[in-house]
Design a protein around this motif. Structure first.
Motif, mmCIF file in Angstrom:
data_model
loop_
_atom_site.group_PDB
_atom_site.id
_atom_site.type_symbol
_atom_site.label_atom_id
_atom_site.label_comp_id
_atom_site.label_asym_id
_atom_site.label_seq_id
_atom_site.Cartn_x
_atom_site.Cartn_y
_atom_site.Cartn_z
ATOM 1 N N ARG A 89 -4.105 2.239 -8.752
ATOM 2 C CA ARG A 89 -4.574 3.724 -9.447
ATOM 3 C C ARG A 89 -3.606 3.551 -10.465
ATOM 4 N NH1 ARG A 89 -7.961 2.502 -5.793
ATOM 5 N NH2 ARG A 89 -8.058 3.268 -3.917
ATOM 6 N N ASP B 84 0.929 -1.266 0.023
ATOM 7 C CA ASP B 84 -0.120 0.333 -0.360
ATOM 8 C C ASP B 84 1.078 1.559 -0.223
ATOM 9 O OD1 ASP B 84 -2.867 1.111 1.032
ATOM 10 O OD2 ASP B 84 -1.476 2.235 1.260
ATOM 11 N N LEU C 288 -13.107 4.920 -3.770
ATOM 12 C CA LEU C 288 -12.968 4.266 -4.709
ATOM 13 C C LEU C 288 -12.417 3.238 -4.244
ATOM 14 C CD1 LEU C 288 -12.338 4.651 -7.415
ATOM 15 C CD2 LEU C 288 -9.562 5.156 -7.681
ATOM 16 N N CYS D 73 1.352 5.299 -1.361
ATOM 17 C CA CYS D 73 0.358 6.428 -2.122
ATOM 18 C C CYS D 73 1.053 7.395 -2.924
ATOM 19 C CB CYS D 73 -0.471 7.304 -0.331
ATOM 20 S SG CYS D 73 -1.857 8.163 -1.104
ATOM 21 N N PRO E 298 -10.291 -1.049 -3.110
ATOM 22 C CA PRO E 298 -9.059 -1.455 -3.271
ATOM 23 C C PRO E 298 -7.949 -1.786 -4.839
ATOM 24 C CG PRO E 298 -10.247 -2.284 -1.238
ATOM 25 C CD PRO E 298 -10.400 -1.710 -2.237
ATOM 26 N N PRO F 25 -8.406 1.737 1.251
ATOM 27 C CA PRO F 25 -8.790 3.238 0.380
ATOM 28 C C PRO F 25 -8.557 4.236 1.756
ATOM 29 C CG PRO F 25 -10.060 1.384 -0.470
ATOM 30 C CD PRO F 25 -8.675 1.173 0.312
ATOM 31 N N ARG F 26 -8.705 5.560 0.860
ATOM 32 C CA ARG F 26 -8.524 7.084 1.636
ATOM 33 C C ARG F 26 -8.587 8.009 1.159
ATOM 34 N NH1 ARG F 26 -3.667 3.846 1.597
ATOM 35 N NH2 ARG F 26 -1.884 4.598 2.042
ATOM 36 N N CYS G 169 -5.675 9.766 -1.734
ATOM 37 C CA CYS G 169 -4.711 8.465 -2.331
ATOM 38 C C CYS G 169 -6.065 7.598 -3.207
ATOM 39 C CB CYS G 169 -4.576 7.380 -1.941
ATOM 40 S SG CYS G 169 -3.605 7.431 -0.137
ATOM 41 N N VAL H 137 -12.323 7.199 -1.064
ATOM 42 C CA VAL H 137 -12.446 5.828 0.510
ATOM 43 C C VAL H 137 -13.709 5.236 -0.464
ATOM 44 C CG1 VAL H 137 -12.078 7.413 2.187
ATOM 45 C CG2 VAL H 137 -14.083 7.571 1.331
ATOM 46 N N ILE I 255 -3.192 0.158 -3.522
ATOM 47 C CA ILE I 255 -3.756 1.137 -2.378
ATOM 48 C C ILE I 255 -4.331 -0.110 -1.958
ATOM 49 C CG2 ILE I 255 -5.539 2.175 -1.642
ATOM 50 C CD1 ILE I 255 -3.171 3.394 -1.859
#
Length: 371
Positions: free
Chosen positions: A257, A224, A252, A226, A254, A243-244, A247, A250, A240
């Protein structure tokens, strides 16, 4: 008139084809080709007889850097032949997927590189494979390729092509290296590498730019990160698992990206590097005192080693179980330490290579050496 020409044309083909036993006494390749007068009118001929088959029991092989690996390839005839025949084999290679996700497309083989050709006892190897490859030949029909001193850049898809007269059959085998993906950024800060700078940065740390498949596998294993980084295909992506905000958000799911393809000179990001196992040993140097960076480099040299690179530490941590809760200098001026068994006072509660970033070179730490 055409009726008179047909027997003559058929005779000309009969002279040229390997199956023309009447004109070449004592030679036969066992094939039977029908008369051109029975063809489709476009100069093509029909085949009727023994068939050549080329197969591999493994379509994907993984190995470690520096080791020897065998890519299996066998051929046989149906029905079986009473006597062996003279065949030619060619091994060729397309480097690890240059196009992104998914398998190497068939059209990529238009850009394939020759690895080795062989006929009978004669053989020739090419380029970086020269002197490192041979055919196994453990049994009749065995054309398996043995690669010695496996290198980081040997990954990709290999084609085994067997040629016998007008017959030409092939099979492909994917070669992967077992290793580890790690994010890497410049000592001067984030997002400073163009594509070529990222390539060089990974090479400087005994690694290569990771492929999409390697980064995807690392994400499946829990990576993970970012910050976006270059991959070997010229795309920019980041993995990721949680999700947060900041990044991708939230909402989207995992995953990886992706910024897609970026101009390799103009755009600047970090890098995702891939390192495989090394033949030597990475170790924490026992020293009476802590060392600044210059002293750390010299201390490894005095011990008959050299200061370790980041890729060497990651490979030793992931593939050899290196575990040490002591921060130490590495060759790029960063300070890190590897933890395989998370415990109190050794950073986060999961395994990993802990990083202190790039502290001023006059500060004092331990040092990790490579021999």
């Amino acid at each position: 008139m055409l009726g008179l020409l047909r027997p003559l044309l058929a005779a000309c083909w009969y002279l040229q084809l390997p199956g023309a036993q009447g004109w070449m006494p004592g030679y036969s390749n066992g094939f039977h080709y029908q008369d051109i007068s029975n063809g489709n009118g476009k100069g093509e001929i029909y085949f009727n007889g023994i068939r050549l088959h080329v197969e591999s029991p493994q379509l994907s092989v993984s190995a470690t850097r520096g080791s020897s690996v065998t890519l299996p390839c066998h051929f046989h005839y149906e029905p079986e032949l009473a006597a062996p025949r003279r065949t030619r084999v060619k091994w060729s290679w397309v480097p690890a997927n240059p196009t992104g996700a998914g398998p190497v497309p068939s059209e990529a083989f238009a850009r394939e590189t020759e690895v080795m050709v062989a006929m009978g006892n004669r053989h020739r190897s090419y380029g970086g494979f020269r002197g490192r490859v041979r055919l196994r030949r453990s049994a009749p029909g065995d054309m398996s390729l043995v690669i010695n001193e496996l290198q980081l850049n040997d990954t990709g898809r290999y084609r085994c092509e067997v040629i016998d007269g007008l017959e030409d059959e092939s099979v492909t085998v994917d070669l992967e290296l077992r290793g580890v993906v790690f994010p890497y950024y410049s000592q001067k800060g984030r997002y400073l590498f163009n594509f070529f700078g990222a390539q060089q940065a990974c090479r400087d740390q005994e690694a290569t730019l990771a492929t999409f498949e390697q980064l995807f596998s690392a994400w499946e294993d829990g990576l993970d990160w970012c910050n976006a980084g270059w991959l070997a295909d010229g795309t920019v992506q980041y993995p990721i698992t949680a999700p947060r905000d900041g990044c991708g958000g939230v909402d989207l799911a995992p995953g990886l990206r992706s910024y897609g393809q970026r101009h390799r000179l103009l755009y600047r990001y970090d890098a995702f590097c891939f390192s495989a196992s090394v033949k030597g040993t990475v170790y924490f140097l026992k020293h009476q005192t802590k060392l600044n960076f210059t002293e750390a480099v010299q201390a490894c040299a005095d011990d008959g080693s050299q200061i370790a690179k980041v890729g060497q530490m990651y490979a030793a941590w992931r593939l050899m179980g290196l575990d040490r809760c002591d921060a130490g200098w590495l060759s790029d001026g960063s300070v890190r330490y590897p933890v395989t068994k998370a415990r109190a006072n050794c950073g986060p509660p999961e395994p990993g290579v802990r990083s202190f970033g790039f502290p001023p070179p006059y500060l004092r730490f331990g040092v990790y050496c490579y021999r």
